[in-house]
Motif scaffolding. Sequence first.
Motif, PDB file in Angstrom:
ATOM      1  N   CYS A 207     -36.575 -92.143  30.978  1.00  0.00           N
ATOM      2  CA  CYS A 207     -36.361 -91.929  31.739  1.00  0.00           C
ATOM      3  C   CYS A 207     -34.748 -92.505  31.992  1.00  0.00           C
ATOM      4  N   GLN A 208     -34.242 -91.828  32.597  1.00  0.00           N
ATOM      5  CA  GLN A 208     -32.905 -92.318  32.427  1.00  0.00           C
ATOM      6  C   GLN A 208     -32.206 -91.875  34.003  1.00  0.00           C
ATOM      7  N   ASP A 210     -28.280 -91.325  36.106  1.00  0.00           N
ATOM      8  CA  ASP A 210     -26.821 -91.764  35.577  1.00  0.00           C
ATOM      9  C   ASP A 210     -26.544 -91.545  37.266  1.00  0.00           C
ATOM     10  N   PHE A 215     -27.907 -87.987  38.519  1.00  0.00           N
ATOM     11  CA  PHE A 215     -29.381 -86.902  38.317  1.00  0.00           C
ATOM     12  C   PHE A 215     -29.973 -87.414  36.950  1.00  0.00           C
ATOM     13  N   HIS A 217     -32.203 -88.009  33.586  1.00  0.00           N
ATOM     14  CA  HIS A 217     -31.996 -87.256  32.366  1.00  0.00           C
ATOM     15  C   HIS A 217     -33.307 -87.435  31.857  1.00  0.00           C
ATOM     16  N   ARG A 219     -36.631 -87.472  28.759  1.00  0.00           N
ATOM     17  CA  ARG A 219     -36.715 -86.687  27.285  1.00  0.00           C
ATOM     18  C   ARG A 219     -38.229 -86.387  27.848  1.00  0.00           C
ATOM     19  N   TYR A 231     -35.021 -81.979  26.151  1.00  0.00           N
ATOM     20  CA  TYR A 231     -34.473 -82.833  27.286  1.00  0.00           C
ATOM     21  C   TYR A 231     -34.633 -82.065  28.145  1.00  0.00           C
ATOM     22  N   GLN A 233     -33.037 -82.350  33.148  1.00  0.00           N
ATOM     23  CA  GLN A 233     -31.953 -83.031  33.905  1.00  0.00           C
ATOM     24  C   GLN A 233     -32.444 -82.455  34.735  1.00  0.00           C
ATOM     25  N   TRP A 234     -31.808 -83.188  36.048  1.00  0.00           N
ATOM     26  CA  TRP A 234     -32.019 -82.517  36.884  1.00  0.00           C
ATOM     27  C   TRP A 234     -30.959 -83.172  38.163  1.00  0.00           C
ATOM     28  N   THR A 235     -30.928 -83.239  39.695  1.00  0.00           N
ATOM     29  CA  THR A 235     -29.984 -84.040  40.478  1.00  0.00           C
ATOM     30  C   THR A 235     -30.999 -84.559  41.320  1.00  0.00           C
TER      31      THR A 235
END
Length: 295
Positions: A207-208, A210, A215, A217, A219, A231, A233-235
Amino acid sequence: MTQGESRTYVTTTTNPWAVAFLNDAATLGYDAKIECLKLLLEQKPPSKSKLNTQLQQNHNINKRQANSIIAYVEGAVKSVKECRSNHLEELQGKLKHATEVIKNLEKKIKAHSYYLQAVEQVNRGKKKKVPKSLKPKYPDACPMRCAHHLTLFRQAQVKLHQKKRYTHKLRQKIAQSKTAPVHVNLGNKYTVEMIGSKDESYGNQICQLDLIGKFLHIRVPYGLEKRYGKYIQWTIRLPKHGTDLLATAWYNRQALTYRFIQKSLTEWEIHITFDVEPAPRISAPVLHRYFLAVI
């Protein structure tokens, strides 16, 4: 040398795609937690590498996701054992204090009983006077607010009886606590933990965050790839306070741990935890301030 402090910042998400993914990930992860807990509580638990491999195979997750589950369950087991140790220490402290009270009460009651026997012998004419070595430990009068109209000596006898019952129950509790099996509560089923490490990119491999694009990102576990892809992702809405510390930890590639907790059917909380250096002391010592005031 001062130690680092742990900080947790909380935000929420109502993204429908994120809510659906977290629901499925929590269900998948909870089954893995149950199996991990059962294996860790065995008399001869498997090694961490074997446990990790077994969780990967049985629940279709990757190595880092299995490591997060193992770390979370190990923490829960360690917490329970520490709580049990603290509880036993507290019970033993209470038992020690009650035993000392009983010892003192028995000593005073025994001395007062000898005094009453001597007084009775004097009243019967068997003795001329009470020996000087015998002195009353309790006055004969009853306390004014005593509902049962008991003398202080009789109250001490009742208290001694109650204390002995209390110590008997304490000994039973201590014996039961030592032999009872460990009971671990893993908490809310709908939680997802993603534990980070400082040697991973941006502090967490699965879990990364940004900060520039704002957002998350993530796995996706192998078992959910057919539905969500590799993958997702969401804001994310960053917390209003502490964003500077979070940005510093993110920029320095510190370990970032994420915990997702369901608050309602349409909302999940996101907890971001990392270590920060303690704030330096800016106030002057008391004596220094005193001399400054005098000057």
